[in-house]
Design an enzyme around this catalytic site. Structure first.
Site, PDB file in Angstrom:
ATOM      1  N   TYR A 142      70.083 -16.829  -4.657  1.00  5.87           N
ATOM      2  CA  TYR A 142      69.169 -17.859  -5.419  1.00  5.87           C
ATOM      3  C   TYR A 142      69.615 -17.434  -7.103  1.00  5.87           C
ATOM      4  CZ  TYR A 142      64.956 -19.503  -7.530  1.00  5.87           C
ATOM      5  OH  TYR A 142      64.231 -19.971  -8.509  1.00  5.87           O
ATOM      6  N   ASP A 286      64.864  -8.040  -3.147  1.00  5.24           N
ATOM      7  CA  ASP A 286      63.595  -8.060  -4.299  1.00  5.24           C
ATOM      8  C   ASP A 286      63.885  -7.169  -5.269  1.00  5.24           C
ATOM      9  OD1 ASP A 286      62.049  -9.890  -3.060  1.00  5.24           O
ATOM     10  OD2 ASP A 286      60.821  -8.474  -1.905  1.00  5.24           O
TER      11      ASP A 286
HETATM   12  N1  UDP Z   1      55.674 -10.622  -0.432  1.00  6.15           N
HETATM   13  C1  UDP Z   1      55.051  -9.754   0.377  1.00  6.15           C
HETATM   14  N2  UDP Z   1      54.585 -10.274   1.709  1.00  6.15           N
HETATM   15  C2  UDP Z   1      54.777 -11.491   2.153  1.00  6.15           C
HETATM   16  C3  UDP Z   1      55.333 -12.417   0.774  1.00  6.15           C
HETATM   17  C4  UDP Z   1      55.886 -11.974  -0.157  1.00  6.15           C
HETATM   18  O1  UDP Z   1      54.737  -8.598   0.423  1.00  6.15           O
HETATM   19  O2  UDP Z   1      54.594 -12.093   3.140  1.00  6.15           O
HETATM   20  C5  UDP Z   1      55.900  -9.921  -1.613  1.00  6.15           C
HETATM   21  C6  UDP Z   1      57.604 -10.006  -1.988  1.00  6.15           C
HETATM   22  O3  UDP Z   1      58.395  -8.919  -1.275  1.00  6.15           O
HETATM   23  C7  UDP Z   1      57.464  -9.674  -3.405  1.00  6.15           C
HETATM   24  C8  UDP Z   1      56.294 -10.282  -4.046  1.00  6.15           C
HETATM   25  O4  UDP Z   1      55.481 -10.701  -2.669  1.00  6.15           O
HETATM   26  O5  UDP Z   1      57.399  -8.518  -3.745  1.00  6.15           O
HETATM   27  C9  UDP Z   1      56.616 -12.015  -4.444  1.00  6.15           C
HETATM   28  O6  UDP Z   1      57.183 -12.600  -3.570  1.00  6.15           O
HETATM   29  P1  UDP Z   1      57.174 -14.301  -3.590  1.00  6.15           P
HETATM   30  O7  UDP Z   1      58.122 -14.496  -2.434  1.00  6.15           O
HETATM   31  O8  UDP Z   1      55.897 -14.824  -3.578  1.00  6.15           O
HETATM   32  O9  UDP Z   1      57.997 -14.646  -5.085  1.00  6.15           O
HETATM   33  P2  UDP Z   1      59.685 -14.103  -5.578  1.00  6.15           P
HETATM   34  O10 UDP Z   1      59.007 -12.816  -6.317  1.00  6.15           O
HETATM   35  O11 UDP Z   1      60.428 -13.683  -4.615  1.00  6.15           O
HETATM   36  O12 UDP Z   1      59.780 -15.397  -6.481  1.00  6.15           O
END
Ligand code: UDP
Length: 334
Positions: A142, A286
């Site tokens: 991404y 991540d």
């Molecule tokens: N996350 C989590 N559980 C979930 C969804 C997301 O722990 O069910 C965590 C994810 O691993 C990251 C943070 O929340 O550390 C933010 O994730 P999100 O997908 O909202 O946004 P990103 O940072 O990927 O753009």
């Protein structure tokens, strides 16, 4: 003069369209409605359903909308784990879509583009907060697809004079404060709306992906911005280019980091719900911590985010969730 918003039926796009209309801009929206919602588009904007990879379609729109002062481009896929499993989908739509769009802009003599980039272009940062000049080494497709977009557009600027502003978003949350539009993804993957689904009793609990990161409580740290503040930044960026300034990239963040566990606590407070949660393995791709240095956007674009309290941001999302328990309810689900 018209502003064409690609991906204007999506989460951030629809809030930006709403703000543009409110500020008196003439707006045309393009969206293929794969992830967007027709009902999210302000009725004062003209709507064209189609795909940015379809050159003939773009030519028809730009042949109809003949007085375009700039485009704001949100039309992209943005789910990190999906991009790890299906990278080509991301390079095709995000990077390939950008090429088709720029070709159409060149041929129709449209010279300004504001587009969504991302903190994911930085990858695992060497220093926090992250500055715009820091190395961009994405850890997922991404982020790489968006970095390619940034690189392509620099050369399109040099060759064709298409001026751009790349806005590198950190994490976005919240909804318009009257609760009339908000976030509605199928499936939902983002942290705040997932926790709100648990609060609403639609999910049994939150899985916290990774508790062994080198952060204050072991969970990932992210920087949250309200979607309406993000919308405002796009309009400021458009005006910045209209004022004759040069192409540039800006971080959009709050400069404050919240761990996933802190966000969970903030949602518990904002909703008054207990919200069960369990530790789960890390999610692939991540980075540990993403916090923006956002002084450049504040100084150069004059960006002044209105929301500086994460609980307040969450309250606007909860307001949308409670008033639209099934979101836009346009996917034929029970
Ligand atoms: N996350 C989590 N559980 C979930 C969804 C997301 O722990 O069910 C965590 C994810 O691993 C990251 C943070 O929340 O550390 C933010 O994730 P999100 O997908 O909202 O946004 P990103 O940072 O990927 O753009």
């Amino acid at each position: 003069m018209t502003v064409v918003v690609l991906g204007g039926a999506g989460y951030i796009g629809s809030h930006t369209v709403d703000r543009l209309v409110e500020k008196g801009y003439d707006v045309a929206v393009i969206d293929n409605l794969i992830t967007g919602h027709r009902a999210a588009v302000n009725p004062k904007a003209r709507f064209y359903q189609g795909d940015i990879r379809d050159r003939g379609f773009l030519d028809r729109v730009f042949g109809t909308e003949t007085n375009v002062e700039g485009v704001i481009h949100f039309a992209a896929f943005s789910i990190v784990p999906e991009s790890m499993e299906n990278p080509l989908k991301y390079f095709d739509n995000n990077t390939g879509g950008m090429i088709t769009l720029l070709e159409a802009m060149k041929d129709h003599d449209i010279k300004r583009i504001i587009f969504s980039s991302t903190a994911a272009t930085y990858g695992e940062p060497k220093q926090i907060p992250i500055k715009e000049t820091d190395p961009q080494i994405p850890t997922n497709p991404y982020g790489e697809s968006k970095l390619c977009m940034e690189k392509i557009i620099k050369w399109a600027d040099k060759a064709y004079g298409i001026k751009f502003v790349a806005l590198r978003y950190f994490n976005v949350a919240g909804a318009k404060d009257d609760g009339s539009i908000g976030e509605d993804h199928h499936p939902e993957t983002h942290l705040v709306p997932i926790i709100l689904q648990v609060a609403a009793g639609e999910r049994d609990g939150l899985k916290i992906f990774g508790t062994d990161y080198p952060t204050k409580d072991g969970t990932n740290v992210r920087d949250y911005v309200h979607v309406m503040d993000l919308a405002d930044a796009h309009i400021l960026a458009l005006e910045y280019l209209k004022d004759g300034h040069d192409s540039d990239a800006f971080n959009l963040g709050s400069s404050t980091g919240f761990s996933n566990k802190e966000i969970l606590e903030a949602v518990r407070k904002a909703t008054g719900q207990p919200i069960p949660a369990e530790d789960a393995p890390r999610r692939a791709g991540d980075p540990s911590t993403l916090i923006a240095a956002s002084d450049k956007a504040r100084k150069i674009l004059g960006w002044k985010p209105q929301y500086d309290d994460v609980e307040e941001i969450i309250r606007t999302a909860w307001n949308w969730k409670q008033s639209h328990p099934k979101g836009y309810n346009d996917r034929g689900e029970a």
